[in-house]
Design a protein around this motif. Structure first.
Motif, PDB file in Angstrom:
ATOM      1  N   GLY A  71       0.808  -1.224   0.000  1.00 43.73           N
ATOM      2  CA  GLY A  71       0.000   0.000   0.000  1.00 43.73           C
ATOM      3  C   GLY A  71       0.832   1.261   0.000  1.00 43.73           C
ATOM      4  O   GLY A  71       1.874   1.336  -0.635  1.00 43.73           O
ATOM      5  N   GLY A  72       0.379   2.267   0.760  1.00 41.09           N
ATOM      6  CA  GLY A  72       1.084   3.543   0.795  1.00 41.09           C
ATOM      7  C   GLY A  72       0.640   4.441  -0.357  1.00 41.09           C
ATOM      8  O   GLY A  72      -0.391   4.220  -0.974  1.00 41.09           O
ATOM      9  N   SER A  73       1.450   5.472  -0.654  1.00 43.93           N
ATOM     10  CA  SER A  73       1.117   6.415  -1.727  1.00 43.93           C
ATOM     11  C   SER A  73       1.715   5.934  -3.046  1.00 43.93           C
ATOM     12  O   SER A  73       2.928   5.712  -3.129  1.00 43.93           O
ATOM     13  CB  SER A  73       1.663   7.804  -1.404  1.00 43.93           C
ATOM     14  OG  SER A  73       0.977   8.320  -0.289  1.00 43.93           O
ATOM     15  N   VAL A  74       0.860   5.789  -4.051  1.00 47.44           N
ATOM     16  CA  VAL A  74       1.287   5.236  -5.341  1.00 47.44           C
ATOM     17  C   VAL A  74       0.699   6.083  -6.464  1.00 47.44           C
ATOM     18  O   VAL A  74      -0.377   6.664  -6.315  1.00 47.44           O
ATOM     19  CB  VAL A  74       0.770   3.771  -5.511  1.00 47.44           C
ATOM     20  CG1 VAL A  74       1.335   3.121  -6.753  1.00 47.44           C
ATOM     21  CG2 VAL A  74       1.102   2.925  -4.296  1.00 47.44           C
ATOM     22  N   GLU A  75       1.438   6.168  -7.574  1.00 42.63           N
ATOM     23  CA  GLU A  75       0.888   6.757  -8.797  1.00 42.63           C
ATOM     24  C   GLU A  75       1.037   5.736  -9.903  1.00 42.63           C
ATOM     25  O   GLU A  75       2.036   5.022  -9.951  1.00 42.63           O
ATOM     26  CB  GLU A  75       1.647   8.038  -9.168  1.00 42.63           C
ATOM     27  CG  GLU A  75       1.421   9.178  -8.204  1.00 42.63           C
ATOM     28  CD  GLU A  75       1.907  10.513  -8.765  1.00 42.63           C
ATOM     29  OE1 GLU A  75       2.309  10.539  -9.946  1.00 42.63           O
ATOM     30  OE2 GLU A  75       1.881  11.495  -8.023  1.00 42.63           O
ATOM     31  N   HIS A  76       0.052   5.660 -10.802  1.00 40.81           N
ATOM     32  CA  HIS A  76       0.142   4.677 -11.876  1.00 40.81           C
ATOM     33  C   HIS A  76      -0.505   5.218 -13.144  1.00 40.81           C
ATOM     34  O   HIS A  76      -1.605   5.758 -13.106  1.00 40.81           O
ATOM     35  CB  HIS A  76      -0.551   3.374 -11.449  1.00 40.81           C
ATOM     36  CG  HIS A  76      -0.412   2.276 -12.456  1.00 40.81           C
ATOM     37  ND1 HIS A  76       0.783   1.684 -12.755  1.00 40.81           N
ATOM     38  CD2 HIS A  76      -1.340   1.673 -13.246  1.00 40.81           C
ATOM     39  CE1 HIS A  76       0.593   0.751 -13.686  1.00 40.81           C
ATOM     40  NE2 HIS A  76      -0.686   0.731 -13.994  1.00 40.81           N
ATOM     41  N   ASP A  77       0.191   5.067 -14.270  1.00 43.29           N
ATOM     42  CA  ASP A  77      -0.373   5.436 -15.569  1.00 43.29           C
ATOM     43  C   ASP A  77      -0.981   4.192 -16.195  1.00 43.29           C
ATOM     44  O   ASP A  77      -0.251   3.275 -16.586  1.00 43.29           O
ATOM     45  CB  ASP A  77       0.712   6.027 -16.479  1.00 43.29           C
ATOM     46  CG  ASP A  77       1.206   7.369 -15.968  1.00 43.29           C
ATOM     47  OD1 ASP A  77       0.373   8.129 -15.444  1.00 43.29           O
ATOM     48  OD2 ASP A  77       2.410   7.650 -16.058  1.00 43.29           O
ATOM     49  N   CYS A  78      -2.303   4.154 -16.258  1.00 43.63           N
ATOM     50  CA  CYS A  78      -2.996   2.989 -16.810  1.00 43.63           C
ATOM     51  C   CYS A  78      -2.937   3.019 -18.335  1.00 43.63           C
ATOM     52  O   CYS A  78      -2.802   4.082 -18.935  1.00 43.63           O
ATOM     53  CB  CYS A  78      -4.458   2.996 -16.375  1.00 43.63           C
ATOM     54  SG  CYS A  78      -4.659   3.087 -14.596  1.00 43.63           S
ATOM     55  N   SER A  79      -3.076   1.850 -18.921  1.00 44.70           N
ATOM     56  CA  SER A  79      -3.110   1.770 -20.383  1.00 44.70           C
ATOM     57  C   SER A  79      -4.420   2.376 -20.886  1.00 44.70           C
ATOM     58  O   SER A  79      -5.475   2.186 -20.276  1.00 44.70           O
ATOM     59  CB  SER A  79      -3.014   0.303 -20.810  1.00 44.70           C
ATOM     60  OG  SER A  79      -3.426   0.164 -22.143  1.00 44.70           O
TER      61      SER A  79
END
Length: 373
Positions: free
Chosen positions: A82-90
């Motif tokens: 967990g925690g703070s995450v950023e993600h660029d989805c397709s």
């Protein structure tokens, strides 16, 4: 040899998310072979690879092996961190594709999850962020997952094919889940909706609202459909419009339906009037199917029932979708749990389509990675 028996083996690209999510929660490694082996373009697609990268970001110590052609995947799950995450989805699939799985995993992290997802917020394939916010969040609250830090916010909208949307999701962690008894769906008391338009005339949203109301007003007076026209940088990279409708019952059940316009340059242009009418009809069909959980969230409800305390949970659903049926088979192989399934034909007390009552005893899953305060 012991490790070989412990891991599960599957073939084909179907239900990839189900298998990886259940593998992560149960801690059992999974091997998937023949992923589109006979296709002209074999192996994992971009959106599936992006999903695996997302799993890698929210876990700690996962081992992922993919062969050169991408047709075989071995996944050994680590701890949910967990925690703070950023993600660029397709942009090939909407953020809903990734969010559905995050909703299953988020309550069992070590640290509360705070994630920013970028990509397509509304498309024609996956449940949109609007629908998940209106239906999945109240469902999680029934299981005792709630708090100030529990929110799903659309910062920017993005339509296919360009994307450019942004969503913020945060969820608190829980040690154990409450068992549920959702047996009586109640009667529909209000309908709420959201008509959105980006990079087209703001009048589009109003036209959608009028046409949807023309059908729904015959049934119930308490209808309110908000219009949401995002401008400038918040409107993403492609034009489009759509509508999501949610019906709420007297017992706090939410049933949803949605439609989006065809992506720019693909298929015939859709009139906003037709889209509004068709979406209203889809909502009426969903209400006819009925149950205490709508068809998009059936598998989420069943998973949380499985992972509950060692106590009986019951839920009344409409007809099971093929996705849910496969999910029940997967629950059996990952958690050795079977549901008692009783069909309830529509009669005097139950209106609409045939219903199914599912009963199970939770496995007493306890979130071991949650740090003690």
């Amino acid at each position: 040899m012991a490790t070989q028996a412990h891991s599960l083996s599957y073939a084909g690209c179907n239900f990839l998310r189900q298998r990886l999510v259940l593998s992560t929660l149960s801690g059992r490694p999974v091997k998937i072979r023949k992923i589109r082996a006979r296709d002209d373009n074999p192996g994992l697609r971009d959106f599936e690879a992006s999903f695996i990268r997302l799993l890698d970001k929210i876990t700690n110590g996962s081992r992922i092996e993919i062969n050169q052609t991408g047709t075989t995947l071995y996944y050994q799950p680590g701890l949910l961190y967990g925690g703070s995450v950023e993600h660029d989805c397709s942009v090939l699939r909407s953020i809903g594709y990734y969010l559905e799985s995050l909703l299953c995993l988020a309550p069992f992290m070590k640290h509360p999850l705070r994630i920013v997802l970028r990509g397509v917020t509304n498309d024609q394939v996956d449940p949109s962020v609007d629908v998940l916010r209106a239906t999945a969040l109240p469902l999680l609250k029934q299981f005792g997952i709630d708090g100030e830090s529990f929110e799903l916010k659309i910062v920017r909208r993005g339509m296919p094919p360009g994307g450019g949307g942004e969503v913020f999701f945060s969820c608190p962690v829980r040690k154990v889940l409450k068992p549920i008894h959702l047996i009586d769906p109640g009667k529909i008391k209000r309908i709420r909706g959201m008509a959105y338009s980006v990079r087209v005339s703001p009048q589009m949203a109003n036209r959608i609202v009028d046409s949807a109301r023309s059908i729904l007003n015959k049934f119930i007076p308490d209808i309110y459909i908000y219009t949401d026209h995002m401008k400038g940088v918040n409107s993403g990279k492609s034009p489009g419009f759509g509508l999501s409708l949610v019906a709420e019952t007297t017992n706090g059940t939410f049933l949803s339906a949605e439609l989006a316009s065809n992506p720019q340059g693909q298929g015939a242009a859709v009139l906003p009037e037709d889209l509004g009418r068709n979406c209203a009809k889809l909502l009426l069909e969903e209400i006819y199917r009925g149950g205490c959980v709508d068809s998009t969230n059936q598998s989420l409800a069943l998973l949380l029932m499985t992972l509950g305390q060692q106590d009986v949970s019951k839920v009344l659903l409409g007809p099971l979708s093929p996705y849910t049926i496969e999910f029940l088979r997967h629950l059996k192989s990952f958690f050795q749990i079977m549901f008692k399934i009783e069909t309830k034909p529509c009669g005097e007390e139950l209106k609409g389509g045939d219903k199914v009552l599912l009963t199970c005893v939770g496995i007493g899953f306890s979130n071991l990675s949650k740090t003690l305060k």
